[in-house]
Write a protein that holds these residues in place. Structure first.
Motif, PDB file in Angstrom:
ATOM      1  N   VAL A  97       0.827  -1.206   0.000  1.00 20.70           N
ATOM      2  CA  VAL A  97       0.000   0.000   0.000  1.00 20.70           C
ATOM      3  C   VAL A  97       0.861   1.257   0.000  1.00 20.70           C
ATOM      4  O   VAL A  97       0.666   2.160  -0.813  1.00 20.70           O
ATOM      5  N   ASP A  98       1.850   1.321   0.893  1.00 16.80           N
ATOM      6  CA  ASP A  98       2.672   2.527   0.970  1.00 16.80           C
ATOM      7  C   ASP A  98       3.480   2.742  -0.308  1.00 16.80           C
ATOM      8  O   ASP A  98       3.659   3.867  -0.762  1.00 16.80           O
ATOM      9  N   GLN A  99       3.938   1.655  -0.941  1.00 16.12           N
ATOM     10  CA  GLN A  99       4.662   1.781  -2.212  1.00 16.12           C
ATOM     11  C   GLN A  99       3.758   2.362  -3.293  1.00 16.12           C
ATOM     12  O   GLN A  99       4.147   3.254  -4.036  1.00 16.12           O
ATOM     13  N   ALA A 100       2.558   1.825  -3.391  1.00 15.73           N
ATOM     14  CA  ALA A 100       1.625   2.264  -4.430  1.00 15.73           C
ATOM     15  C   ALA A 100       1.213   3.713  -4.234  1.00 15.73           C
ATOM     16  O   ALA A 100       1.107   4.479  -5.186  1.00 15.73           O
ATOM     17  N   VAL A 101       0.991   4.103  -2.977  1.00 15.20           N
ATOM     18  CA  VAL A 101       0.553   5.466  -2.701  1.00 15.20           C
ATOM     19  C   VAL A 101       1.657   6.463  -3.026  1.00 15.20           C
ATOM     20  O   VAL A 101       1.449   7.457  -3.716  1.00 15.20           O
ATOM     21  N   PHE A 102       2.861   6.188  -2.545  1.00 11.72           N
ATOM     22  CA  PHE A 102       3.929   7.171  -2.690  1.00 11.72           C
ATOM     23  C   PHE A 102       4.694   7.056  -4.001  1.00 11.72           C
ATOM     24  O   PHE A 102       5.560   7.876  -4.283  1.00 11.72           O
ATOM     25  N   ALA A 103       4.373   6.058  -4.841  1.00  9.78           N
ATOM     26  CA  ALA A 103       4.968   5.982  -6.178  1.00  9.78           C
ATOM     27  C   ALA A 103       4.425   7.107  -7.052  1.00  9.78           C
ATOM     28  O   ALA A 103       5.037   7.504  -8.030  1.00  9.78           O
ATOM     29  N   ARG A 104       3.246   7.622  -6.693  1.00 12.37           N
ATOM     30  CA  ARG A 104       2.606   8.770  -7.335  1.00 12.37           C
ATOM     31  C   ARG A 104       2.454   8.620  -8.845  1.00 12.37           C
ATOM     32  O   ARG A 104       2.824   9.480  -9.608  1.00 12.37           O
ATOM     33  N   ARG A 105       1.887   7.500  -9.247  1.00 13.54           N
ATOM     34  CA  ARG A 105       1.557   7.351 -10.667  1.00 13.54           C
ATOM     35  C   ARG A 105       0.436   8.309 -11.045  1.00 13.54           C
ATOM     36  O   ARG A 105       0.317   8.714 -12.175  1.00 13.54           O
ATOM     37  N   SER A 106      -0.403   8.620 -10.067  1.00 21.26           N
ATOM     38  CA  SER A 106      -1.455   9.603 -10.284  1.00 21.26           C
ATOM     39  C   SER A 106      -1.479  10.540  -9.082  1.00 21.26           C
ATOM     40  O   SER A 106      -0.994  10.204  -8.000  1.00 21.26           O
ATOM     41  N   ALA A 107      -2.028  11.703  -9.265  1.00 25.01           N
ATOM     42  CA  ALA A 107      -2.023  12.721  -8.220  1.00 25.01           C
ATOM     43  C   ALA A 107      -3.002  12.413  -7.094  1.00 25.01           C
ATOM     44  O   ALA A 107      -2.803  12.850  -5.968  1.00 25.01           O
ATOM     45  N   PHE A 108      -4.054  11.653  -7.390  1.00 24.53           N
ATOM     46  CA  PHE A 108      -5.088  11.380  -6.397  1.00 24.53           C
ATOM     47  C   PHE A 108      -5.339   9.887  -6.270  1.00 24.53           C
ATOM     48  O   PHE A 108      -5.405   9.172  -7.268  1.00 24.53           O
TER      49      PHE A 108
END
Length: 177
Positions: A127-138
Motif C-alpha cells: 500500500v505505501d509503495q503504491a501510494v507514494f509511487a505517485r503514478r497519479s495525483a489522487f
C-alpha cells in the motif's frame, strides 16, 4: 468548384473535440454535486465532468472549475495542489475503464483529517509503495469515512479522492480484501 477539405475557417491549430462546437455551447451542462476539502474550508459546489471521472480531471488538469453558487451562477477555479480531499459525484464508471486493483483497508492521515476506507492498489505493490509511487495525483478510497480530528466530526462517503502529495501517513488496517 471543389473546396479543399482544410479551409481557413477550420483554423490551423488542434482543438479539443468539443471546443467551438455549436451543439456543445447550446446544450446545458450537466452539473453534478462535489465537495472539495481545502486546508481551511470545504467547498460545496457543482461540476461539469464532461463525461469524465473526476479523478481523471484532477490528474489531467492544474485547476478544477466548480460552480459555487447556483443562483448567482458563480464559478471558481480551484488549484489542484490546494485540494486535500474530493468527494466526487456518484457517477458510474464504464466497465472497460476499470483497472484491476487489489483492495486494502487503510487509514490515511492528511492534515487535520483521518480517512478510513478501502484503497485500490495495483497488484504486486504494498500500500505505501503504491501510494507514494505517485503514478497519479489522487488516490481513490472507497467505502470511506472522513474524520476531522480537531472537531471530532465524521462523514461517510462511497468514494473519496485523496491528494497523494499531501498525505502525512498511510497505515494498512487489514490484509488484502
Amino acid at each position: 468548384m471543389v473546396m479543399p477539405f482544410w479551409t481557413v475557417r477550420r483554423g490551423t491549430t488542434a482543438v479539443h473535440a468539443n471546443d467551438g462546437s455549436a451543439a456543445r455551447q447550446l446544450a446545458p451542462a450537466k452539473l453534478e454535486p462535489i465537495d472539495i476539502y481545502l486546508a481551511d474550508s470545504v467547498v460545496h459546489g457543482r461540476i461539469d465532468p464532461q463525461g469524465q471521472r473526476v479523478s481523471d480531471l484532477l490528474n489531467e488538469r492544474e485547476k478544477l472549475r466548480v460552480q459555487t453558487d447556483q443562483e448567482a451562477d458563480a464559478w471558481e477555479s480551484i488549484d489542484r495542489d490546494m485540494v486535500m480531499l474530493v468527494a466526487p459525484p456518484a457517477l458510474p464508471t464504464h466497465q472497460q475503464r476499470r483497472l484491476h486493483r487489489l483492495r486494502h483497508r487503510v487509514a490515511i492521515r492528511i492534515a487535520d483529517y483521518r480517512i478510513v476506507g478501502t484503497a485500490h492498489v495495483p497488484p504486486g505493490n504494498r500500500v505505501d509503495q503504491a501510494v507514494f509511487a505517485r503514478r497519479s495525483a489522487f488516490l481513490p478510497v472507497t467505502d470511506a469515512s472522513i474524520h476531522h480530528v480537531a472537531n471530532d466530526e465524521a462523514v461517510d462517503l462511497p468514494v473519496v479522492l485523496v491528494n497523494v502529495a499531501l498525505i502525512d501517513s498511510v497505515t494498512e488496517l487489514l490484509a488484502r480484501l
